[in-house]
Design an enzyme around this catalytic site. Structure first.
Site, PDB file in Angstrom:
ATOM      1  N   CYS A  35       0.573  -1.297  -0.015  1.00  0.00           N
ATOM      2  CA  CYS A  35       0.016  -0.155  -0.058  1.00  0.00           C
ATOM      3  C   CYS A  35       0.745   1.313   0.034  1.00  0.00           C
ATOM      4  O   CYS A  35       0.492   2.182  -0.738  1.00  0.00           O
ATOM      5  CB  CYS A  35      -0.877   0.003   1.161  1.00  0.00           C
ATOM      6  SG  CYS A  35       0.342  -0.030   2.590  1.00  0.00           S
ATOM      7  N   THR A1991      -1.843  -3.228   8.045  1.00  0.00           N
ATOM      8  CA  THR A1991      -2.952  -2.984   7.452  1.00  0.00           C
ATOM      9  C   THR A1991      -2.740  -2.638   5.803  1.00  0.00           C
ATOM     10  O   THR A1991      -3.734  -2.821   5.233  1.00  0.00           O
ATOM     11  CB  THR A1991      -3.750  -1.782   8.226  1.00  0.00           C
ATOM     12  OG1 THR A1991      -2.563  -0.589   8.046  1.00  0.00           O
ATOM     13  CG2 THR A1991      -3.978  -1.886   9.306  1.00  0.00           C
ATOM     14  N   CYS A1992      -1.434  -2.181   5.468  1.00  0.00           N
ATOM     15  CA  CYS A1992      -1.548  -1.685   4.042  1.00  0.00           C
ATOM     16  C   CYS A1992      -1.886  -3.155   3.274  1.00  0.00           C
ATOM     17  O   CYS A1992      -2.152  -2.808   2.071  1.00  0.00           O
ATOM     18  CB  CYS A1992       0.121  -1.208   3.801  1.00  0.00           C
ATOM     19  SG  CYS A1992       0.060   0.216   4.673  1.00  0.00           S
ATOM     20  N   VAL A1993      -1.077  -4.183   3.542  1.00  0.00           N
ATOM     21  CA  VAL A1993      -1.398  -5.261   2.730  1.00  0.00           C
ATOM     22  C   VAL A1993      -2.299  -6.290   3.280  1.00  0.00           C
ATOM     23  O   VAL A1993      -2.208  -7.622   2.910  1.00  0.00           O
ATOM     24  CB  VAL A1993       0.257  -6.086   2.273  1.00  0.00           C
ATOM     25  CG1 VAL A1993       0.817  -5.050   1.537  1.00  0.00           C
ATOM     26  CG2 VAL A1993       1.102  -6.177   3.843  1.00  0.00           C
TER      27      VAL A1993
END
Length: 2025
Positions: A35, A1991-1993
């Site tokens: 992300c 959280t980004c991936v």
């Protein structure tokens, strides 16, 4: 990227944000999408100047050298004409697009060279201490990092092709350290921040290299790339250092200029084409240059001097500087023509002599080119496309490179240093920069070499360890001049020290690192192969063996042949099970690479290993399995013509194992690998029928049924639901079904198929062309290149220019050499006859006598029967639901085979559930010849086998009608119609389906887009020619040898034929080219070739793009023959089966038609026929099986449409009565005048539903909407990366070609400067506004006063710094210029390509011979002509409208606000008299018999579409016809969905080319807005993103929804989406205030907004999603007074605002109303919040984010401007209590009206009756109501309302006012502000694709529903320590499926940042939820730790807990406590 870690046992929990690769689990599978694209030090990639800069001049060496060249393609050709230019600083992307081409070239003066050389030596002598100190520091720094490198080297942390953003996250790991370093060490840190994504994209050592680069920051080897400097450095240790001398020269030019930065940013260098008079073949140009002998002398003396002073950095000999050839990556790039230079061969000769003068240099050059077999064309054994399929890329030459200066500048700018400071600092910084890094490397290497050769083992060990450190920290830049050829033998010697494992291990490691850091060294390391293999044959030390495998794996990417022939394949697999998993993966990757170009003679090398490889397919490890599959696919591909070898490869176990592999759930294979494996099966079956029989016996039918339909529930015959599959997967699966059936015969009705294949006058498959590498091995060119060369050879060309893999080669037929135009490397080529070219190896048209499949059909009829029963229905469904032509053609062939070989009884059984006849009828009306021929063949077979049944059906369904039409048609199919029928689609009749292969041993092509060994099948429509347009078009360059031919260089014959084919009158002209010939329409839409049913696998030579040089006669003859065949066959068909037909119409088949016609006649508007005719129609529709053909031909559609919509005074009965009659008959609602006292409720909708279904069937049969798709299989046999479809090949074409445009001041104006820069070359996909920016920053936008000078003010190169800054910093600049092509004003957001295509004169000329559908790339004229674009200033009065025409936003006009003057009267009426406007009936809009204004398309099905639109409106809004009806639609909207249109729309929206060019067909957008009910929500959502926003967002959306497109080669090109990102940091304590500020600044910006929180390290997707969720929550605070509802105190898991009250409304939020007396300040404050809300919601939609606002349905109706039709029903959606009261009071009003209408009532009795009307026993007066809004006593409904009591007499007025104030008047100001805010981002009119109830899904994601374990298993991905069978994963799924709604929200917010999932739930989560194992030390207990997340991936790092209860507790604790913080774990 955001980690939410919770690994501390009990206390403060944090969510982590770790951007280092180390934070990610140690494997390469994460590399897909990540992300965060940044941390503080990252500058987005697109702002790199040189990516946007490919030009003709660069290809020839006239390019000014750029320091920060990224993506530079190195070229070794000397250019003696070049001037140095100042080093370019970074240009913003807006200005990368365009460059003019004009720059004079001056030779260098020799004195200046000498002076600079001396100056360089002097300076370098002054800084010895700096460089030594730095070297020590970097080695020391490297040693600790090296330990980490050692631990992780074999488990690649990142796949080399990771996305840019991933690279960015890794890079951002240590920003703080960088800031504090001195300039010297900043250099080391800065190289950490190189753009690893671009390096990785084509890095030759992808996974392993990336592993090193991501885990070893300082001095990282992120760039193994090359630019012009590296080419020389790695070739010769004594070559000079070019960067330094060039920088000093640049410094002398740019030294003190403060304009440095802007000039470099905005003025790309320009070179004017020089006229040249070189004669053909001349090898000298006019400018004097040192001849070869001079070069030798210089080189010799230089070599001597550098030997003497090897310690001091050498200076550069300017005359030897190489040119650059860069990959273009911006949106517009300039190019200039090739300079004269030396002739091609002359230059090459000079280079060869130059190299011969220096034996060492020459030897190294030879070796390096041997290493880089990819430098040769694609056929090379080391072809990169193959590697691409498994994430291995091989091209060292196409790696990108950021200069250190660029990186330093990026770093310092990110830290806040003003960019203009770089003007004066630039050159000095770069000079310092280089001196510190490069000087010590080669001397250090020499010292270490002596250590390696020492006699003392401890000294050798120390030296080899240091060598490892030097190499692991280095790259080509820092290791310039490394003595590869001396070091490798020394390391090989150490590798043989069997007694010393340490030395062996480190020597092996050093060789591996060397290949990573210096990719070309692999040519020398090849000598170590025998030694490496020894380590594997007898394993003494497992570490050494595994390290040897790593080295061999890297070698195998380029030198697989050498490994194979040394017996390496068997050795690598010998002890496979003993190795670690990473070593096993390496061993299998080596095996796969060895099979890449294996020949039948080499089969013995692999034979013994086949059982082991077969068994390996059952392994759980995804990468191992994929490598093994790749291995077998390549074997089958290479041995496809060797039946006996195929049988040896395909043992029974192999077939069984692969079959099981295909059905594993969840799937192990990626989409690309799945396609490859199915294709492998097809190849086996078509070439070896015994294998097909074996598969059928192994029940392959069930497997295929499962793959197409999912798990069978027993009733497969009744209802078939296909699982979603990509077109390519469907194509391969249907191909396999087709190949499992026997081939069709060649005679009789199928004779036409062979005729379709003719017309290939030139056999370009008749020979194989090969090239020789430096080791003497011959490699074949891939098939399409071989064809291009053969065609040129056949027409007697002397030479051709071949462009492949981004390099250009001259193929010289006189000397039989291939010369690399950039490097001058010459290689021998040879032509060999193709033994396969003329033999029919496909088994297609002749039914082989021993075809085992046909035998099986006879011998085992039961098996055949079950096969056909299982798959016929599925095939039929695939045909019906596919829009892509290739898939449909393939299905048609498979269905034909089945029908031909099935017996009559079986046919009767399988056909009974399918409307075959109507399909045949629609196929016969198709414009695609292939479809028509297939339909006639099918009709003939069916009539032969089942005459009784089909003689009736063919009459009723219109088959007979169509066949008669074909038989009688005089002008049969002569002119290509506008629309393509039935989705056979534009390209349906495209290029012939040749599947020829050049040779069995052909390499799987190295070009990602070109088919190499496409396997045989009926119509494998070989688009290779179109796929390789880039190659073909690049030949249209001016030849270097003078005016031997016209400007275009395709072979003359092609041109001639082309033109003749297009129009007999055309003479040969430059307009024609290959591109034209590739357009099927140019030689007749229905030409023979276009339909070549090369029906079975035609492996014979097919018709290629070049083969269209077939003579005009052949083509037109075949076309006429096929037309004749169709006409003759149709005539015979009618004679044979329908001649005896009774002409009196008494045939029983016609009964239904006659009944329907009679009923239709009674639907007469002039005579009142009552409801009887409708009853008759109902019974026909519901009870009989009336066919689409009968409905169509009875006139029923048009008549019913008029009946329902006509509002003519002459009509016998009014429209409302007719509508109520219709509803009564079809819906059982009351008849007009018989409405009941109670509520009208829906009773039965079956008849209406039946009518809708019949209409939809009619629509499917009649519609002829064209689909512009390019879905021909582009796979390179089993060899490579599979582009999803041809669209990606076409994207590649756009990536390599530019449009030539002449900018001219418009004749109407003289007050702006005239452009004098000559023609510019512009990227076809650049937007028109890019040209505006280019001109405006150069001062062309400034309107001059009359008295100013005319045109000569300032040069074109001067940049207006303020304007440039304005363009850079603002997304919303006022437009200064407008552009015209001819008379057409161009919208700013249109691509230049589209503008030229649509408006240019050439486009007009060519339209008759080509059109969009058939040729997406346009005629060649578009690419060869110069297009004139006029510019003139925007007039002041036009500025406001300009935004609408083409600005980024094109804001829609908002509705008039309530305060406008024309509303003033209404306001007064409302306030004073209580008169409110009547409610609008939404039905009125739809009840029209003609198309609405916004439908402009024409189609035979238009009447059916209009009727369905009316029926849908009646179903949806019927209750507006009745006073008291239930507010509920009759038929759910989902019943109106048309599957065929949906399939077409989906196929259209999956095509990257259509999206990039914005070329969406009008029918799709118009239908999407006027008839959204035809398409499901997902389709409309994609259509919305494609049409509402810029194309980058559309492409991003496409990539998100179709991950397999990511596997294509479009990702690394400039057509990949380049979304700018703007990051903002916000404080959690003042979130709402700061959110408003952020939206104010960036709401209307095109950039993607990314959020970071103060004092938290998290950035990227997770924090941004959480930002939208938290702001949504803040907006619901009670103190803001925005919403109506009750106040509640929410438990806030974290944060300081405990006890805050929020508004809750279970029905959904709606604005709180205002009265007339509300305070203006309060209103202004609320309006501001609503304006902010509008911006927030629009920005969320625009950026693919979700908000968490539970809005009510009336709110969404306001958004869609439907507020005028809001009624009391809508009150239930905002306040059910008030709504119920209003409903009861309305009931009283209705009773009152009935009493008043009752004629029998007297005045007294009426008065008495009215007084008895009560509500709950109370009279109206007793209720104590007054004229104020219920619940809001301060809001009066009219003036003085508080004092007006409600009575029975004014009750109706009161209710109207309550409804109007609650839903309209009281909230209009808030909604006007909301709309204003929303429209400042994008126009609300784009939301017309959706219904109000769907907007919640669009904005907030999917509704809450329970999660079941099965769905979770399919959608989530265990990795890095977990599989689907792991205990922890099963626990997790069980826990998640038990979560309630609140727990789901908590979990989602913890893991993803947003409390809601996107539409589609977990399936749509991107990236998918990945569960990885959290590891601990052996002494630690996992039960003591909490899970953490990234959280980004969407990564959940889950400890392996001991029990499910512990896991549940820990998950909930983590989810609650881990909210609202992003920290490092």
């Amino acid at each position: 990227m955001s980690n939410r870690p919770n690994n501390n046992p009990g206390g403060s929990l944090r969510r982590s944000q770790r951007n280092t690769a180390g934070a990610q689990p140690q494997d390469d599978s994460i590399g897909g999408r990540s992300c965060s694209s940044s941390s503080a030090v990252i500058v987005p990639q697109p702002e790199d100047p040189d990516r946007a800069n490919t030009s003709e001049r660069q290809k020839t060496g006239q390019v000014p050298k750029k320091d920060n060249s990224r993506g530079v393609k190195r070229s070794a050709s000397p250019d003696y004409n070049r001037t140095n230019s100042p080093s370019s600083a970074k240009k913003p992307r807006a200005f990368q697009h365009i460059e003019s081409f004009s720059e004079t070239n001056k030779p260098h003066s020799k004195s200046k060279k000498r002076h600079l050389d001396q100056e360089q030596q002097l300076k370098s002598a002054q800084l010895p201490s700096t460089s030594k100190a730095h070297t020590r520091k970097s080695v020391a720094a490297g040693s600790s990092r090296n330990q980490k490198r050692k631990r992780t080297e074999s488990s690649c942390v990142k796949s080399g092709s990771g996305s840019e953003s991933t690279g960015a996250e890794e890079r951002s790991a240590k920003p703080i350290k960088l800031a504090s370093k001195s300039a010297t060490s900043a250099k080391a840190g800065c190289s950490t921040i190189t753009d690893s994504s671009s390096a990785a994209s084509t890095s030759s050592s992808s996974s392993a290299i990336a592993s090193a680069s991501s885990t070893v920051p300082a001095g990282a080897r992120v760039k193994q790339g090359k630019d012009q400097n590296k080419a020389r450095r790695s070739r010769s240790a004594s070559s000079p250092s070019p960067r330094r001398s060039s920088r000093e020269k640049e410094q002398s030019k740019t030294g003190g200029s403060s304009k440095f930065d802007w000039a470099a940013r905005f003025s790309p260098k320009v070179s004017l084409p020089k006229t040249k008079l070189s004669l053909p073949g001349s090898s000298k140009s006019e400018t004097s240059k040192p001849g070869p002998s001079g070069l030798q002398a210089k080189l010799a003396s230089l070599r001597k001097s550098t030997k003497k002073r090897s310690e001091s950095p050498p200076a550069e000999l300017p005359s030897l500087r190489r040119s650059t050839r860069q990959k273009t990556t911006g949106s517009c790039a300039s190019t200039s023509r090739r300079g004269s230079g030396l002739g091609k061969r002359g230059a090459a000769e000079a280079r060869r002599q130059e190299k011969m003068a220096d034996p060492e240099s020459n030897q190294e050059t030879v070796n390096s080119s041997a290493a880089r077999t990819d430098e040769a064309p694609q056929g090379a054994a080391a072809s990169s496309s193959v590697a691409g399929a498994v994430g291995m890329t091989t091209s060292g030459e196409s790696e990108s490179d950021d200069s250190e200066m660029g990186r330093l500048q990026a770093l310092l700018e990110a830290r806040g240093l003003p960019p203009h400071l770089f003007g004066p600092l630039g050159p000095r910084m770069s000079q310092l920069f280089h001196r510190t890094i490069g000087s010590g490397a080669s001397s250090k290497a020499q010292q270490l070499l002596q250590g390696l050769q020492a006699s003392d083992e401890s000294q050798q060990l120390q030296a080899v360890i240091e060598m490892c450190q030097l190499l692991v920290m280095g790259n080509e830049e820092t290791l310039g001049g490394f003595p590869v050829k001396s070091v490798v033998p020394a390391l090989i010697t150490l590798l043989q020290m069997e007694h010393n494992f340490d030395i062996m291990n480190h020597a092996c490691r050093a060789l591996t690192y060397m290949m990573e850091a210096l990719p070309r060294s692999s040519a020398v390391v090849v000598d170590a192969i025998p030694v490496f293999l020894e380590k594997l044959q007898v394993i003494q030390c497992i570490d050494v063996a595994e390290q040897a495998l790593t080295a061999l794996e890297m070698l195998s990417r380029r030198h697989s042949k050498a490994i194979l022939q040394a017996g390496g394949l068997a050795d690598c697999l010998l002890y496979l099970e003993f190795f670690s998993i990473n070593a096993q993966r390496n061993a299998l990757a080596i095996a796969a690479n060895c099979c890449q170009s294996i020949t039948p003679d080499e089969f013995h090398f692999v034979a013994d290993s086949l059982p082991l490889l077969t068994q390996r397919l059952t392994h759980q490890d995804k990468k191992s399995v994929e490598s093994t599959c790749l291995c077998f696919a390549r074997l089958v591909d290479n041995f496809q013509h060797e039946e006996n070898l195929l049988q040896q490869v395909a043992s029974k176990d192999l077939l069984t194992n692969v079959q099981q592999l295909l059905v594993v759930t969840p799937p192990i294979l990626s989409s690309g690998m799945f396609i490859m494996v199915v294709r492998m099966f097809s190849l086996m079956c078509s070439n070896c029928p015994t294998l097909a029989v074996q598969l059928m016996k192994q029940n392959i039918a069930e497997t295929l049924h499962f793959l197409l339909c999912g798990a069978s529930n027993g009733s497969c015959q009744e209802q078939i639901d296909l699982v979603p599959r990509s077109p390519q997967e469907l194509y391969e699966l249907t191909s396999l079904i087709c190949e499992l059936m026997p081939c069709l015969p060649k005679e009789g009705i199928f004779a036409v198929d062979t005729m379709l294949k003719k017309g290939n006058a030139q056999n370009t498959d008749g020979a194989i062309w090969q090239w020789r590498d430096d080791r003497g091995l011959w490699h074949p060119y891939n098939r399409i290149d071989s064809r291009i060369i053969e065609a040129a050879h056949q027409v007697g060309e002397d030479e051709i220019s071949l462009s492949t893999l981004g390099r250009v080669y001259t193929i010289d037929f006189n000397s039989m050499q291939q010369i690399n135009e950039d490097t001058g490397t010459a290689r021998a080529i040879q032509r060999k006859p193709n033994p396969l070219a003329n033999s029919n190896t496909s088994g297609y048209s002749e039914l082989k006598k021993d075809d085992a499949r046909a035998q099986l059909m006879k011998e085992d009829p039961e098996l055949a029967k079950s096969f056909i029963k299982t798959l016929f229905g599925v095939l039929y469904e695939v045909y019906s639901s596919s829009a892509g032509p290739a898939v449909r053609h393939k299905c048609l062939r498979a269905i034909l085979r089945i029908i031909y070989f099935a017996d009559a009884e079986l046919l009767k059984d399988v056909l009974k559930n399918h409307a075959v006849s109507s399909h045949i009828a629609s196929m016969l009306s198709s414009q695609d010849l292939k479809i028509v021929v297939g339909a006639l063949q099918m009709a003939e077979i069916l009539m032969q086998k089942l005459p009784d049944i089909f003689s009736v059906y063919f009459r009723r369904e219109g088959v007979m009608h169509q066949v008669k039409h074909l038989a009688e048609s005089e002008s049969l199919l002569t002119s290509p119609p506008k629309a393509c029928t039935n989705g056979s689609g534009s390209l349906g009749s495209t290029t012939p389906a040749s599947s020829g292969t050049a040779t069995a041993a052909t390499n799987a092509s190295a070009d990602l887009g070109s088919p190499s060994l496409q396997h045989s099948r009926d119509d494998s429509l070989d688009l290779s020619p179109q796929g390789r347009l880039s190659d073909v078009l690049k030949r249209k360059r001016l030849p270097k040898r003078g005016p031997r031919r016209p400007k275009y260089s395709p072979p003359r014959d092609d041109d001639k034929v082309d033109n003749q084919a297009k129009s007999p009158t055309t003479t040969q002209s430059p307009k024609s080219s290959f591109l034209a010939s590739l357009n099927p329409k140019t030689w007749g839409r229905l030409s023979a070739q276009s339909n070549s049913n090369n029906i079975e696998p035609a492996r014979t030579a097919g018709v290629s793009g070049l083969a269209r040089a077939a003579s005009k006669d052949t083509i037109s003859n075949n076309r006429e023959k096929i037309k004749g065949w169709i006409k003759e066959q149709a005539h015979k068909f009618v004679e044979r089966y329908f001649s005896s037909e009774n002409m009196d119409g008494s045939n029983p088949a016609l009964n239904v038609l006659q009944r329907l016609c009679a009923a239709t006649e009674q639907l007469n508007l002039q005579v009142d026929g009552g409801a009887e005719c409708l009853v008759e129609i109902r019974s026909i529709v519901s009870e009989s099986d009336v066919s689409s053909f009968e409905i169509q031909h009875s006139g029923f559609v048009k008549q019913l449409l008029l009946y329902l919509t006509s509002k003519n005074e002459k009509d016998a009965v009014g429209r409302e009565i007719r509508l109520k009659r219709f509803l009564h008959v079809f819906f059982s609602s009351p008849l007009p005048g018989e409405e009941p006292v109670g509520r009208v409720e829906p009773v039965g909708h079956a008849p209406l539903l039946a009518l809708v279904h019949k209409m939809n069937n009619c629509l499917s049969q009649m519609e002829q909407f064209p689909v512009k798709v390019h879905d021909f299989p582009s796979g390179n046999g089993a060899g490579g990366s599979f582009s999803l479809n041809r669209g990606s090949q076409a994207l590649k074409f756009f990536n390599t070609h530019q449009l030539k445009c002449q900018l001219q001041r418009h004749p109407d104006c003289a007050n702006v400067k005239q452009w004098k820069g000559g023609p510019v070359k512009i990227d076809p996909l650049a937007l028109v506004q890019a040209i505006e920016r280019y001109l405006v920053v150069r001062g062309y936008g400034r309107v001059r006063e009359d008295d100013e000078d005319s045109d000569d003010d300032g040069s074109d190169e001067e940049i207006d710094e303020s304007l440039a800054a304005q363009f850079l910093n603002s997304g919303n600049v006022r437009h200064r210029l407008q552009f015209y092509i001819g008379e057409h004003l161009l919208p700013y957001n249109m691509t230049v390509y589209q503008a030229v295509r649509q408006f240019s004169v050439q486009a007009e000329d060519e339209r008759e011979s080509t059109d969009d559908e058939s040729n997406p790339l346009g005629r060649a004229g578009i690419w060869t002509k110069t297009h004139t674009i006029w510019y003139k200033p925007v007039r002041e009065d036009e500025e406001s409208t300009k935004d609408c025409v083409g600005g980024k936003r094109g804001r829609a006009q908002t509705a008039p606000t309530k305060t406008s003057p024309r509303n003033a009267k209404k306001h007064d009426e409302l306030w004073h008299d209580g008169v409110c406007p009547s409610v609008a009936n939404p039905l009125e809009v739809y009840l029209i018999p003609t198309p609405p204004e916004n439908i402009t398309f024409e189609d035979p099905s238009l009447d059916v579409i209009l009727l369905l639109r009316v029926l849908h409106a009646i179903s949806r809004y019927w209750y507006y016809l009745y006073d008291n009806a239930m507010c509920k639609e009759i038929i759910p909207t989902s019943e109106f969905i048309n599957s065929k249109l949906t399939a077409k729309a989906n196929r259209q929206l999956q095509d990257p080319l259509v999206i990039m060019t914005g070329n969406i067909p009008t029918w799709l957008t118009e239908l999407g807005k006027t008839c959204p009910f035809f398409f499901p929500f997902d389709t409309r959502q994609m259509l919305f993103y494609v049409t509402a926003f810029d194309r980058d967002r559309a492409m991003q959306r496409l990539l998100d929804t179709n991950p397999e497109i990511n596997q294509s080669d479009s990702q690394d090109s400039r057509v990949a989406p380049r979304l700018d990102r703007k990051k903002r940091t916000v404080n959690r304590e003042e979130l709402l205030k700061q959110a408003e500020s952020v939206m104010q600044d960036l709401g209307s910006s095109r950039a993607m907004l990314e959020i970071q929180y103060e004092n938290e390290v998290g950035t990227g997707l997770g924090p941004t999603l959480e930002f939208y969720a938290l702001v949504s929550q803040e907006l619901q605070r009670a103190d803001l007074c925005l919403w109506r509802g009750e106040e509640v105190t929410l438990s806030n898991p974290k944060g300081s605002q405990e006890g805050t009250k929020y508004i809750q409304n279970l029905q959904g939020l709606f604005a709180l109303p205002f009265g007339r007396t509300a305070k203006p300040a309060h209103i202004a404050k609320v309006k501001m919040k609503f304006r902010f809300l509008g911006k927030l919601m629009a920005k969320a939609i625009m950026d693919f984010r979700l908000v968490d606002l539970p809005l009510g349905l009336p709110f969404y109706k306001w958004m869609l401007r439907q507020e005028t039709s809001l009624t009391s029903h809508d009150l239930f959606d905002i306040d059910p209590v008030v709504a119920r009261s209003v409903y009861h009071l309305e009931d009283i009003v209705r009773q009152k009206k009935r009493l008043e209408q009752d004629k029998s009532q007297t005045k007294e009795s009426l008065q008495y009756a009215l007084e008895t009307l009560t509500m709950n026993g109370c009279s109206v007066e007793d209720l104590g109501l007054d004229f104020t809004l219920p619940g809001f006593p301060n809001i009066e409904l009219k003036k003085g309302g508080k004092d007006i009591p409600v009575t029975i007499h004014n009750l109706e007025e009161y209710l109207r006012l309550v409804i109007f104030w609650a839903l309209n008047e009281g909230v209009c100001r808030q909604f006007d502000s909301f709309r204003d805010g929303f429209e400042s981002v994008f126009p609300l009119c784009h939301l017309q694709y959706f219904y109000p109830e769907e907007l919640d899904q669009l904005l907030c994601g999917s509704k809450a529903d329970t999660w079941d374990a099965k769905t979770l298993m399919e959608c989530c991905r265990p990795d890095h320590g977990y599989t689907h069978d792991s205990r922890a994963v099963k626990f997790l799924f069980e826990i998640l499926s038990s979560f309630d709604n609140e727990q789901q929200r908590l979990f989602l917010q913890f893991v993803t940042g947003s409390p809601r999932l996107p539409v589609g739930g977990f399936r749509s989560l991107n990236p998918p939820l990945t569960i990885v194992r959290k590891t601990f030390e052996s002494t630690e207990n996992p039960d003591d730790f909490l899970p953490s997340v990234m959280t980004c991936v969407n990564y959940l790092k889950l400890p392996d807990y001991s029990s499910i209860d512990i896991m549940r507790d820990k998950l909930l604790i983590a989810a609650r406590e881990g909210q609202q913080s992003f920290h490092l774990s």
